[in-house]
Design a protein around this motif. Structure first.
Motif, PDB file in Angstrom:
ATOM      1  N   ALA A 161       1.032  -0.978   0.269  1.00 40.11           N
ATOM      2  CA  ALA A 161       0.137   0.040   0.004  1.00 40.11           C
ATOM      3  C   ALA A 161       0.810   1.107   0.011  1.00 40.11           C
ATOM      4  O   ALA A 161       0.730   2.152  -0.709  1.00 40.11           O
ATOM      5  N   HIS A 162       1.734   1.159   0.937  1.00 42.60           N
ATOM      6  CA  HIS A 162       2.618   2.589   1.081  1.00 42.60           C
ATOM      7  C   HIS A 162       3.897   2.254   0.838  1.00 42.60           C
ATOM      8  O   HIS A 162       4.668   1.121   1.052  1.00 42.60           O
ATOM      9  N   ARG A 180       1.274   7.158  -3.273  1.00 38.94           N
ATOM     10  CA  ARG A 180       2.220   7.926  -3.159  1.00 38.94           C
ATOM     11  C   ARG A 180       2.792   8.587  -1.776  1.00 38.94           C
ATOM     12  O   ARG A 180       3.735   9.459  -1.701  1.00 38.94           O
ATOM     13  N   GLY A 181       1.959   8.423  -0.907  1.00 39.75           N
ATOM     14  CA  GLY A 181       2.233   8.821   0.543  1.00 39.75           C
ATOM     15  C   GLY A 181       1.839  10.345   0.746  1.00 39.75           C
ATOM     16  O   GLY A 181       2.381  11.042   1.761  1.00 39.75           O
ATOM     17  N   GLU A 182       0.742  10.904   0.375  1.00 40.24           N
ATOM     18  CA  GLU A 182       0.419  12.206   0.189  1.00 40.24           C
ATOM     19  C   GLU A 182      -0.087  12.673   1.611  1.00 40.24           C
ATOM     20  O   GLU A 182      -0.117  13.848   2.064  1.00 40.24           O
ATOM     21  N   MET A 183      -0.566  11.597   2.417  1.00 37.97           N
ATOM     22  CA  MET A 183      -1.364  11.742   3.552  1.00 37.97           C
ATOM     23  C   MET A 183      -0.559  11.845   4.728  1.00 37.97           C
ATOM     24  O   MET A 183      -1.093  12.219   5.961  1.00 37.97           O
ATOM     25  N   THR A 192       6.627  15.222   2.221  1.00 32.16           N
ATOM     26  CA  THR A 192       5.768  15.286   1.275  1.00 32.16           C
ATOM     27  C   THR A 192       5.856  13.954   0.455  1.00 32.16           C
ATOM     28  O   THR A 192       6.577  13.361   0.525  1.00 32.16           O
ATOM     29  N   ALA A 193       4.600  13.954  -0.602  1.00 33.83           N
ATOM     30  CA  ALA A 193       5.109  12.797  -1.584  1.00 33.83           C
ATOM     31  C   ALA A 193       6.071  12.870  -2.234  1.00 33.83           C
ATOM     32  O   ALA A 193       7.104  11.877  -2.664  1.00 33.83           O
ATOM     33  N   PRO A 236      -5.351   6.984  -4.115  1.00 32.60           N
ATOM     34  CA  PRO A 236      -5.117   8.033  -3.088  1.00 32.60           C
ATOM     35  C   PRO A 236      -4.764   7.263  -1.528  1.00 32.60           C
ATOM     36  O   PRO A 236      -5.030   6.275  -1.458  1.00 32.60           O
ATOM     37  N   ASP A 237      -3.793   7.951  -1.028  1.00 33.43           N
ATOM     38  CA  ASP A 237      -3.230   7.524   0.400  1.00 33.43           C
ATOM     39  C   ASP A 237      -4.362   7.580   1.414  1.00 33.43           C
ATOM     40  O   ASP A 237      -4.953   8.585   1.265  1.00 33.43           O
ATOM     41  N   GLY A 238      -4.321   6.391   1.874  1.00 33.00           N
ATOM     42  CA  GLY A 238      -5.438   6.515   3.000  1.00 33.00           C
ATOM     43  C   GLY A 238      -6.909   6.033   2.485  1.00 33.00           C
ATOM     44  O   GLY A 238      -7.925   5.886   2.931  1.00 33.00           O
ATOM     45  N   ARG A 239      -6.879   5.598   1.182  1.00 32.93           N
ATOM     46  CA  ARG A 239      -8.349   5.524   0.477  1.00 32.93           C
ATOM     47  C   ARG A 239      -7.786   4.447  -0.564  1.00 32.93           C
ATOM     48  O   ARG A 239      -8.456   4.102  -1.823  1.00 32.93           O
TER      49      ARG A 239
END
Ligand SMILES: [Zn+2]
Length: 238
Positions: free
Chosen positions: A12-13, A42-45, A50-51, A76-79
């Motif tokens: 996932a990450h 991409r880890g934007e959350m 930062t990503a 989307p990160d977290g989703r």
């Protein structure tokens, strides 16, 4: 055309693979195998960094782990959701890399992105093998899927001895400086570097002890193992 990949780890990450199966990937690369990592987000959350920071760090970690290929999707990160669209995104990569083995996260856990990545990855591998599926590339289904169980307290079916690779794997994790270096942002959420070292080492040591080696990474396979010669089984019972 990319040559076929021996093993592809999907997670996932960015930094999941470094924590769960980085030593195994490095060990295979050192044995001359072609290894790859697909990060779904991409880890934007993330609370820290930062990503872009994470992209640079993921590249550095990939260099340390000697992987031949690493990319991140734009889920989307977290989703991380198991939608048809997302399955197609992963299936395209499977067709492109044609891995013999795929490592997925275990299908249960605390973080929804992790367990969703597991089913999403499994179903994408299945889709990639459907000849009539109209996406780029030739149909390909991996021969084997194994699950990295480190994030979840389940009994693994096998472990990989990473005693020789442990230090490099730890260095690959520490390459994520935006996440793990000492800093004030997210201090209550993130353990201090010395504490991380202790945790990572304890886990690797625990799984190592299960098989009589110093450090190991745990995996689970759904299939029953097929044995030809019982006298050659690798681990002692008593
Ligand atoms: Zn994660």
């Amino acid at each position: 055309m990319t040559p076929p990949t021996d093993i592809l780890a999907i997670a996932a990450h960015r930094d999941d693979v470094e924590q769960t199966c980085g030593g195994t990937l490095l060990k295979l690369a050192q044995a001359g195998r072609r290894t790859a990592i697909l990060d779904l987000t991409r880890g934007e959350m993330g609370t820290r960094g930062t990503a872009e920071d994470r992209e640079r760090e993921a590249g550095e970690a990939a260099r340390i782990l000697q992987v031949s290929w690493r990319e991140a999707l734009d889920i989307p990160d977290g989703r991380v959701e198991n939608t048809f669209d997302n399955r197609l995104k992963v299936a395209r990569v499977v067709r492109r890399l044609r891995p013999r083995v795929v490592i997925l996260p275990y299908w249960q856990g605390r973080h929804p992105d992790h367990y969703t990545a597991s089913t999403l990855g499994y179903e994408a591998c299945f889709l990639a093998g459907l000849k009539k599926l109209e996406i780029e590339g030739e149909a390909h289904r991996p021969f084997k899927i194994v699950y990295a169980t480190l994030y979840c307290n389940v009994r693994p079916t096998f472990v990989v001895d990473i005693t020789e690779q442990f230090e490099a794997r730890f260095a690959a994790l520490m390459a994520y400086k935006s996440q793990y270096a000492d800093q004030s942002e997210g201090k209550g959420l993130f353990p201090a570097p010395a504490e991380i070292r202790e945790r990572v080492e304890t886990m690797a040591r625990f799984y190592g002890l299960l098989a009589g080696v110093k450090y190991a990474e745990p995996f689970l396979q759904k299939e029953v193992g097929l044995v030809d010669d019982v006298t050659l089984l690798p681990v002692a019972s008593l």
